[in-house]
Design an enzyme around this catalytic site. Structure first.
Site, short mmCIF file in Angstrom:
data_model
loop_
_atom_site.label_atom_id
_atom_site.label_comp_id
_atom_site.label_asym_id
_atom_site.label_seq_id
_atom_site.Cartn_x
_atom_site.Cartn_y
_atom_site.Cartn_z
N GLY A 120 0.78 -1.24 0.00
CA GLY A 120 0.00 0.00 0.00
C GLY A 120 0.81 1.29 0.00
N ASN B 59 1.69 2.98 -2.60
CA ASN B 59 1.04 3.91 -3.53
C ASN B 59 -0.18 4.55 -2.87
OD1 ASN B 59 2.16 4.08 -6.45
ND2 ASN B 59 2.40 1.94 -5.87
N MET C 147 -3.87 -7.12 -6.78
CA MET C 147 -3.35 -8.26 -7.52
C MET C 147 -4.44 -9.23 -7.99
SD MET C 147 -0.33 -7.33 -7.61
CE MET C 147 0.54 -8.71 -8.28
N ARG C 148 -5.52 -8.67 -8.47
CA ARG C 148 -6.55 -9.54 -9.02
C ARG C 148 -7.11 -8.89 -10.29
NH1 ARG C 148 -10.97 -11.48 -5.05
NH2 ARG C 148 -9.17 -12.63 -4.27
N LEU D 8 -9.94 -7.84 -12.61
CA LEU D 8 -11.38 -7.60 -12.47
C LEU D 8 -12.11 -8.18 -13.67
CD1 LEU D 8 -11.09 -3.91 -11.25
CD2 LEU D 8 -11.88 -5.84 -9.87
N ASN E 132 -5.21 2.23 -13.10
CA ASN E 132 -4.25 1.28 -12.52
C ASN E 132 -2.84 1.80 -12.72
OD1 ASN E 132 -3.25 -1.25 -11.48
ND2 ASN E 132 -2.83 -1.88 -13.59
N HIS F 293 1.10 0.40 -13.30
CA HIS F 293 1.86 -0.80 -13.66
C HIS F 293 3.34 -0.44 -13.70
CE1 HIS F 293 2.47 -4.78 -15.28
NE2 HIS F 293 3.31 -4.24 -16.13
N GLU G 266 -11.05 -4.08 -20.63
CA GLU G 266 -11.28 -5.52 -20.45
C GLU G 266 -10.02 -6.36 -20.62
OE1 GLU G 266 -13.32 -3.55 -22.17
OE2 GLU G 266 -15.43 -4.10 -21.83
N ASP H 235 -3.68 -4.80 -18.47
CA ASP H 235 -2.66 -3.75 -18.65
C ASP H 235 -2.70 -3.13 -20.04
OD1 ASP H 235 -1.80 -4.32 -16.05
OD2 ASP H 235 -0.33 -5.78 -16.73
#
Ligand code: GRF
Length: 186
Positions: free
Chosen positions: A14, A16, A87-88, A90, A104, A106, A139, A142
């Site tokens: 956490g 970030n 780390m999942r 969606l 997000n 990366h 969808e 990254d």
């Protein structure tokens, strides 16, 4: 200025999240963190939510995660979701429901090095530069529209840990800049 209501999704340390929390103290920062959601009970990042009195939820059940997250996000009228070390992946359905409202970070210069184990792969590829990217989530993994990228030269003596540290320092700047950028025209 009416700040947008944000929810931060985390899974780990956490850092970030912590840097975004610091940015929100600025009167002109466009978002306020109304909620932190973690899919891991052990995520250290939850401690930042506690420390700064931000409401938080842990939803560890994989199957129910999106259902519960959606419910609380709607209840709190969340306007933007920031994935910060979440780390999942969606589901397409979830992403569609919040189209253009999930971002997000990366740890690579996308489209290079999508997915996991980024630093190791960057080093193995003997890249001269790397960095981080903040992007909208669509969808595909990254793959969404890029908001901001930040670049550093790779010191050839760096190991994975040192590279990660350098990129993460960059990330803290990048995430807040990206948030300012997406609201700078509205
Ligand atoms: C960051 O390097 C981010 O790019 C990646 O996961 C890491 C999360 O770190 N998606 P933290 O949990 O914010 O410390």
């Amino acid at each position: 200025m009416v700040k947008k209501k944000a929810c931060i999704f985390i899974s780990g340390s956490g850092t970030n999240l912590k840097s975004i929390i610091k940015s929100t103290r600025d009167y002109n920062f466009p978002i306020n963190i109304e909620l932190v959601i973690s899919n891991k009970k052990t995520a250290k990042g939850i401690n930042y939510a506690k420390k700064y009195s931000i409401p938080y939820q842990t939803i560890t059940d994989k199957k129910k995660f999106e259902h519960f997250a959606l419910r609380i996000i709607r209840l709190k009228k969340i306007q933007i979701i920031c994935l910060a070390g979440f780390m999942r992946v969606l589901s397409k359905d979830f992403v569609r429901k919040f189209k253009g409202k999930i971002i997000n970070i990366h740890p690579s210069l996308l489209p290079k090095f999508k997915g996991l184990d980024t630093f190791n792969r960057v080093l193995k590829a003997k890249e001269k530069f790397t960095g981080c990217t903040v992007h909208f989530v669509n969808e595909k993994l990254d793959n969404g529209k890029i908001i901001i990228k930040k670049k550093i030269a790779i010191n050839k003596f760096f190991d994975e840990k040192e590279l990660k540290n350098s990129v993460q320092i960059l990330e803290y700047k990048a995430y807040s800049e990206a948030i300012r950028k997406i609201y700078s025209f509205s």
